[in-house]
Structures are given as C-alpha cells and as structure tokens.
Write an enzyme that holds these catalytic residues in place. Structure first.
Site, PDB file in Angstrom:
ATOM      1  N   GLU A  66       0.931  -1.181   0.049  1.00  0.00           N
ATOM      2  CA  GLU A  66      -0.138  -0.054  -0.144  1.00  0.00           C
ATOM      3  C   GLU A  66       1.020   1.401   0.062  1.00  0.00           C
ATOM      4  O   GLU A  66       2.074   1.308   0.502  1.00  0.00           O
ATOM      5  CB  GLU A  66      -0.894  -0.132   1.338  1.00  0.00           C
ATOM      6  N   HIS A  98      -9.342   9.940   2.936  1.00  0.00           N
ATOM      7  CA  HIS A  98      -9.203   8.824   1.984  1.00  0.00           C
ATOM      8  C   HIS A  98      -9.332   9.312   0.569  1.00  0.00           C
ATOM      9  O   HIS A  98     -10.403  10.178   0.262  1.00  0.00           O
ATOM     10  CB  HIS A  98     -10.076   7.485   2.302  1.00  0.00           C
ATOM     11  N   ARG A 157      -1.501   8.759   1.375  1.00  0.00           N
ATOM     12  CA  ARG A 157      -3.055   9.399   1.021  1.00  0.00           C
ATOM     13  C   ARG A 157      -3.273  10.865   1.025  1.00  0.00           C
ATOM     14  O   ARG A 157      -3.682  11.372   0.048  1.00  0.00           O
ATOM     15  CB  ARG A 157      -3.763   8.728   2.269  1.00  0.00           C
ATOM     16  N   HIS A 173     -11.976   9.981   6.519  1.00  0.00           N
ATOM     17  CA  HIS A 173     -11.518   8.538   6.751  1.00  0.00           C
ATOM     18  C   HIS A 173     -11.086   7.973   8.114  1.00  0.00           C
ATOM     19  O   HIS A 173     -11.661   6.985   8.759  1.00  0.00           O
ATOM     20  CB  HIS A 173     -10.495   7.883   5.571  1.00  0.00           C
ATOM     21  N   ARG A 175      -1.382   8.992   9.286  1.00  0.00           N
ATOM     22  CA  ARG A 175      -1.363   7.533   9.433  1.00  0.00           C
ATOM     23  C   ARG A 175      -0.958   6.852   8.312  1.00  0.00           C
ATOM     24  O   ARG A 175      -1.354   6.893   7.121  1.00  0.00           O
ATOM     25  CB  ARG A 175      -2.721   6.718   9.729  1.00  0.00           C
TER      26      ARG A 175
HETATM   27  C1  LIG Z   1     -13.966   1.740   5.066  1.00  0.00           C
HETATM   28  C2  LIG Z   1     -12.667   1.713   5.731  1.00  0.00           C
HETATM   29  C3  LIG Z   1     -11.710   1.033   5.601  1.00  0.00           C
HETATM   30  C4  LIG Z   1     -10.446   0.880   6.289  1.00  0.00           C
HETATM   31  N1  LIG Z   1      -9.485  -0.111   5.946  1.00  0.00           N
HETATM   32  C5  LIG Z   1      -8.408  -0.215   6.879  1.00  0.00           C
HETATM   33  C6  LIG Z   1      -7.310  -1.071   6.662  1.00  0.00           C
HETATM   34  O1  LIG Z   1      -7.309  -1.964   5.601  1.00  0.00           O
HETATM   35  N2  LIG Z   1      -6.355  -1.310   7.861  1.00  0.00           N
HETATM   36  C7  LIG Z   1      -6.266  -0.721   8.711  1.00  0.00           C
HETATM   37  O2  LIG Z   1      -5.359  -0.955   9.462  1.00  0.00           O
HETATM   38  N3  LIG Z   1      -7.451   0.199   8.953  1.00  0.00           N
HETATM   39  C8  LIG Z   1      -8.066   0.497   8.035  1.00  0.00           C
HETATM   40  N4  LIG Z   1      -9.298   1.371   8.414  1.00  0.00           N
HETATM   41  C9  LIG Z   1      -9.380   1.963   9.851  1.00  0.00           C
HETATM   42  C10 LIG Z   1      -9.738   1.180  10.689  1.00  0.00           C
HETATM   43  O3  LIG Z   1     -10.791   0.275  10.187  1.00  0.00           O
HETATM   44  C11 LIG Z   1     -10.093   1.619  11.958  1.00  0.00           C
HETATM   45  O4  LIG Z   1      -9.339   2.486  12.529  1.00  0.00           O
HETATM   46  C12 LIG Z   1     -10.100   0.669  13.228  1.00  0.00           C
HETATM   47  O5  LIG Z   1     -11.168  -0.410  12.676  1.00  0.00           O
HETATM   48  C13 LIG Z   1     -10.854   1.117  14.406  1.00  0.00           C
HETATM   49  O6  LIG Z   1     -11.139   0.288  15.390  1.00  0.00           O
HETATM   50  P1  LIG Z   1     -12.003   0.499  16.566  1.00  0.00           P
HETATM   51  O7  LIG Z   1     -11.988  -0.817  17.275  1.00  0.00           O
HETATM   52  O8  LIG Z   1     -10.896   1.630  17.282  1.00  0.00           O
HETATM   53  O9  LIG Z   1     -13.584   1.360  16.360  1.00  0.00           O
HETATM   54  P2  LIG Z   1     -14.455   0.695  15.388  1.00  0.00           P
HETATM   55  O10 LIG Z   1     -14.119  -0.537  14.611  1.00  0.00           O
HETATM   56  O11 LIG Z   1     -15.000   1.737  14.696  1.00  0.00           O
HETATM   57  O12 LIG Z   1     -15.465   0.278  16.481  1.00  0.00           O
HETATM   58  C14 LIG Z   1     -16.087   1.304  17.271  1.00  0.00           C
HETATM   59  C15 LIG Z   1     -17.007   0.485  18.339  1.00  0.00           C
HETATM   60  O13 LIG Z   1     -17.824   1.605  19.198  1.00  0.00           O
HETATM   61  C16 LIG Z   1     -19.045   1.577  19.280  1.00  0.00           C
HETATM   62  N5  LIG Z   1     -19.552   2.670  19.697  1.00  0.00           N
HETATM   63  C17 LIG Z   1     -19.035   3.949  19.515  1.00  0.00           C
HETATM   64  N6  LIG Z   1     -19.573   5.106  20.143  1.00  0.00           N
HETATM   65  C18 LIG Z   1     -20.202   4.234  21.236  1.00  0.00           C
HETATM   66  C19 LIG Z   1     -21.046   4.261  22.525  1.00  0.00           C
HETATM   67  N7  LIG Z   1     -21.425   5.718  22.757  1.00  0.00           N
HETATM   68  N8  LIG Z   1     -21.615   3.452  23.100  1.00  0.00           N
HETATM   69  C20 LIG Z   1     -21.533   2.256  22.858  1.00  0.00           C
HETATM   70  N9  LIG Z   1     -20.864   1.960  21.763  1.00  0.00           N
HETATM   71  C21 LIG Z   1     -20.364   2.808  21.030  1.00  0.00           C
HETATM   72  C22 LIG Z   1     -19.307   1.312  17.519  1.00  0.00           C
HETATM   73  O14 LIG Z   1     -20.611   0.851  17.619  1.00  0.00           O
HETATM   74  C23 LIG Z   1     -18.450   0.185  17.280  1.00  0.00           C
HETATM   75  O15 LIG Z   1     -18.896  -0.879  17.758  1.00  0.00           O
HETATM   76  C24 LIG Z   1     -10.620   1.497   7.679  1.00  0.00           C
HETATM   77  C25 LIG Z   1     -11.651   2.455   8.042  1.00  0.00           C
HETATM   78  C26 LIG Z   1     -12.566   2.345   7.156  1.00  0.00           C
HETATM   79  C27 LIG Z   1     -13.935   3.008   7.581  1.00  0.00           C
END
Ligand SMILES: Cc1cc2nc3c(=O)[nH]c(=O)nc-3n(C[C@H](O)[C@H](O)[C@H](O)COP(=O)(O)OP(=O)(O)OC[C@H]3O[C@@H](n4cnc5c(N)ncnc54)[C@H](O)[C@@H]3O)c2cc1C
Length: 524
Positions: A114, A236, A282, A343, A378
C-alpha cells in the site's frame, strides 16, 4: 444496576481484542451502540501491516511509519507496536482468521503493498479483511461465558469521581441508554475502556459507518482527559462516487496493484504532483485530487485498473468488483469514479503504551486514542495493528492491577427533563455541523475558514447543550452532542497549528516548521 470487573465501550477490533484477552480472568461487559459487527473495523478492506517477510524489517516498517507521520510520531510507541506486529497476526491466525494464502510465499500468505510502505507487508483476507477478522472474533465473543454482550446500548457519559462528589480523578463505569427498552442503565466497573472508534461522521462525506461520531473522545474529554493531534484528519482519496452508494471505499490496494488516477478525459495526473505518483501517501493523493477537481470543476476523478486481466481484478478485489457491478460499473472494463472523503481520526484521547488515559480506571484503545503512532498522518493499515497491540497491553495491565471497592453510584436522574418537543432541531443541527466541517475544515484550510467554523460550532454547541439539559436523551441527541464537542476540538487544534504538516494543510501557513510538536488540549 449492572456490575462488571471491566466495562468495554465499543465492539470494533479494539474492543473485541480487549474482551478476549480479559475474559479468561475477568467478568467483562461489552456494550455496543448497534450490533456487534457494526463499526469501522468490519469495513476495513486493505489489511493489516506487519513485519512477516524475512526481506522486510522492523526498522523499515518503523521508518515508513515515521515518514508518513511527518516528524511527530512517537518513536517509542512506533517501535513497540511494530515489534509486536507479528505476534498480533499470529494471534489472529490462531483464532482462525482466513487470510488470503499464497503457497509460493515463504509465509504461506499473500502480502500486498500500500502507499507509503517500502515493502509488501499487508496481510489481508481478499479485499474484506475487517469483516473476516471481526466475524471470526465475534463468534468467540458470543460463545464466551465471561463476556456479557449488550447490543444497542449507547454510552452517554462516564461515571466520574467528580460526578459522585469524591476526591481524585477516577472513572467507575458509565451511564448507557438501552435503546430498545428506552431506559438509562447504570453500569459500574472497576476498569472502563473506551474502544468507541473515530469521528468521521463529523464530516459530510466520510468512508466511516454511522457509528463513528466521536463519542469516546467527547466522553473522555468531559471526564478530564487530554486530547492530542485532533487536527489530523485523514481523507481517503478514493471513495466511490455514486448517488446510490453511501461511504463505499475503493481500497488503497487498488492503487498498490497498479490502479491509475485519471481525469475524465483519460489524462493521468498524479506524476505531476508527486514522483511516487499513485503510490504517494494518502494526504498527497487526496490533495492532488482536490486540486484537480477544483481546477477543472469536476464532481469526481477516475481510478482505472481495467487494463489488468479481469481474472486478476476479480481475484484480488472481489468485494469492490461485486459492489461496483451492482451499481452498473464493471471495473474490469471501465474506470471507477472516485472522490476523497474523511476516513481516519489520527488524534484522540492521549494514552500511554498500556492504553491508560489521564484519568484513573479509564483506558482508551483504537481509533479513539492518540498513542503517538500516527503522528501527523497514519500510514495505511497501521490502525488495525494498533488496536490489537495496545489492546493486549491494556488487558495485561488491567489483569495485573489490584481491585478496588466501588462507591455507591446513584441512578441516572431524568426527573427534570421532558420528552423532546421538536426533533427537527437535532436533524437540522446535525446537517449544519457536518456541512460546516466539510466546507471550512476540510483538506485545504485557512484561518478565516477555521474561525468561521468555530463561530458556528459555538452557536450549535449552546443550542445542543440547552436541548440536552431539557429533554430525554435519544441516540441521535447523544451522538450530536458528541459530534459538536469533537468538531470543536478539531477546529481548536487546527487553529493552534501555525504550519502545514502531514494531513493539516493551511494556505496561511504553507511551510513546515523545522521542529514538529504535537497539539495537546487540556480540559479546564
Ligand atoms: C472503510 C474503511 C476501511 C478501512 N481499511 C483499513 C485497513 O485496511 N487497514 C487498517 O489498518 N485500517 C483500516 N481502516 C481503519 C480501521 O478500520 C479503524 O481505524 C479501526 O477499525 C478502528 O477500530 P476501533 O475498534 O477503534 O473502532 P471501530 O471498529 O469503529 O469500533 C467502534 C465501536 O464502538 C461502538 N461505539 C461507538 N460509540 C459508542 C457509544 N457511545 N456506546 C457504545 N458503543 C459505541 C461502535 O458501535 C463500534 O462497535 C479502515 C476504515 C474504514 C472506515
């Protein structure tokens, strides 16, 4: 009242990692505001960066991360996370995540490349890595006797010593709205973890799912935590541009595998913006697209991979191929219309390597946090890695901590509020905020635009807080209150940066200062 040893708010990869590491020895409450799998983690397409290949090295992965981060990554954090990358992937493989195989490769897995990476080091499950990971881990979560999963529970605020009239600065759990029952529940816990993801929904156009409303950042800030680097929002470069497709990302890997960016007349434009062309980081690609769109008055540009064999495209990008085909775009025959969109939130609650925030008993892991790994930008695919490495470290820290006795916690008091009279206030303010952020706090910024945004945010904030103090809480009201708080933190941080660095580009300060500093805001 519900009581757990550990309360985890959010069920993305950060929350799931913590729950699985903690549950062997602790009672875990995992709350999530929609269903278990809804969050950015499930939408991740590209994959996870890790040093797996003998040609690659920890040092080179660190170097690539530091270059992308434009001089303000925390080197200790970066080293720690990269050094633990192989262990994190081994854990996922042991749990059964079906990464794409390549029998000819020494690791047995296909590694893709990437933008910004000097090596092929992205392990992936075709082009739907996040879904493969969260589905596999989600099954383990559902089956675990020590994990109580509460779906459709949205955390409203943390229960702090200040709220309880106690000395010190500690968190004892959270109040959450159980959405189906429409009642506020008190959830007490010795340790509370914010794993609530980022804040992409603060912008009108985003690749993020609807859950990404900055709830954890705002809750942590209200509880007394510092926030860092909030001005660095990654846009993104390539979100699908189609009226019937909301937030669909065209993965970085399409450019990694040879996708070419063109104007609608077929002219390739990236080489004139950067010698790395389509493989530039990016922010460079997003700014180049923004420039070309504004210069030519375009609604979108085109990403073309159609010159590759159709079998290659279908094998590497089955998800993107199928989604585009449903909308009438055959990517083996024609280019994909794309636009940039918000993003990734690089900043967040300031934490150490164990995920600890400034407030005792409160941890923040994943996109909600600012560990210093991402600096001013990032590096692609480092974020899922961070969720797992810091998630495990936080779990170990919690498992080693001595228990505390919980104080008396009063129930949520809604005796002074009534049912909302005009819900239109919420939907109107929601739209206004996201449009103001898009127009004034986007890819290219100026002081004037930022000040305009802050004026509007201040007005909205007064109105929303007044509404919040008079009416029963609802999911949309909770999210809007957090969005406006997070927007304010982004703009205030952007105004403090008197230079252009990484993702923050200001026309008033186009140069980069010799020495880079993090932006840290401290609550009063
Ligand atoms: C389309 C897309 C593609 C991506 N591709 C990549 C990739 O290929 N590689 C990579 O490393 N990163 C990628 N990223 C970034 C990566 O996916 C995220 O940074 C990572 O998944 C974040 O994980 P997290 O567990 O912190 O949050 P999330 O996976 O967003 O989870 C957050 C959780 O908290 C919950 N939540 C939020 N607020 C509350 C609340 N008040 N009460 C209860 N629950 C709550 C939500 O419902 C969810 O379950 C991508 C992001 C996107 C959007």
């Amino acid at each position: 009242m519900l009581k757990f040893d550990v309360l985890i708010i959010g069920s993305g990869l950060a929350g799931m990692t913590l729950a699985l590491h903690l549950a062997e020895r602790r009672k875990v409450g995992l709350i999530t505001k929609r269903d278990l799998l809804e969050g950015s983690s499930s939408y991740a397409q590209g994959g996870i960066a890790a040093v797996l290949d003998t040609d690659d090295s920890v040092q080179e992965h660190i170097q690539d991360t530091l270059i992308a981060g434009a001089g303000i990554c925390n080197e200790e954090t970066t080293r720690y996370i990269v050094e633990h990358s192989k262990e994190a992937i081994d854990w996922l493989i042991a749990l059964g995540v079906p990464f794409t195989k390549d029998e000819t490769h020494e690791t047995g897995y296909h590694l893709t490349r990437e933008g910004g990476h000097s090596h092929r080091r992205i392990i992936h499950a075709a082009d739907a890595t996040g879904a493969a990971v969260t589905t596999t881990l989600g099954q383990k979560i559902k089956a675990h006797p020590n994990i109580t999963l509460l779906e459709d529970y949205i955390a409203i605020d943390l229960i702090t010593s200040a709220k309880l009239g106690l000395e010190g600065q500690r968190v004892y759990g959270a109040y959450a709205l159980a959405k189906q029952a429409d009642e506020v529940v008190t959830i007490a816990a010795q340790h509370t973890i914010l794993a609530s993801g980022g804040a992409g929904k603060v912008y009108l156009y985003t690749t993020n799912p609807d859950t990404a409303t900055g709830d954890g950042i705002a809750m942590g800030w209200r509880a007394g935590c510092r926030v860092g680097n909030m001005e660095f929002i990654q846009f993104h470069p390539t979100c699908l541009y189609h009226p019937h497709s909301k937030s669909f990302l065209i993965s970085e890997a399409v450019r990694g595998e040879g996708g070419i960016l063109r104007l609608p007349d077929g002219t390739r434009f990236m080489p004139k913006h950067d010698p790395r062309a389509e493989l530039a980081p990016r922010d460079v690609v997003a700014r180049a697209i923004d420039f070309e769109m504004k210069k030519h008055g375009l609604d979108c540009v085109h990403l073309d991979i159609s010159y590759k064999p159709a079998s290659f495209i279908k094998e590497h990008f089955p998800n993107i191929y199928a989604h585009c085909l449903e909308l009438g775009i055959d990517i083996t025959q024609q280019p994909i219309p794309v636009v940039p969109a918000a993003h990734y939130t690089c900043g967040g609650l300031v934490t150490d390597l164990k995920g600890r925030t400034d407030v005792e008993g409160l941890y923040a892991v994943g996109e909600v946090a600012c560990t210093g790994l991402h600096g001013a930008n990032r590096l692609a695919s480092n974020s899922l890695l961070e969720c797992m490495v810091i998630g495990k470290a936080a779990a170990e820290h919690i498992l080693a901590a001595t228990g505390i006795s919980l104080p008396d916690i009063p129930d949520w008091d809604d005796s002074q509020v009534t049912d909302p009279d005009e819900e239109v206030v919420i939907s109107h303010n929601w739209d206004e905020l996201r449009r103001a952020m898009w127009d004034y706090v986007g890819i290219v910024r100026t002081n004037k635009r930022l000040e305009r945004a802050l004026n509007r945010i201040n007005l909205l904030s007064v109105e929303i807080n007044e509404y919040y103090s008079h009416f029963h809480v609802s999911n949309d009201l909770i999210e809007l209150r957090n969005l406006v708080q997070t927007a304010e933190l982004i703009v205030r941080s952007a105004l403090l940066r008197k230079e252009s660095r990484g993702l923050h580009y200001s026309r008033d300060y186009p140069n980069t200062l010799a020495e880079g500093q993090e932006t840290v805001l401290t609550p009063n």
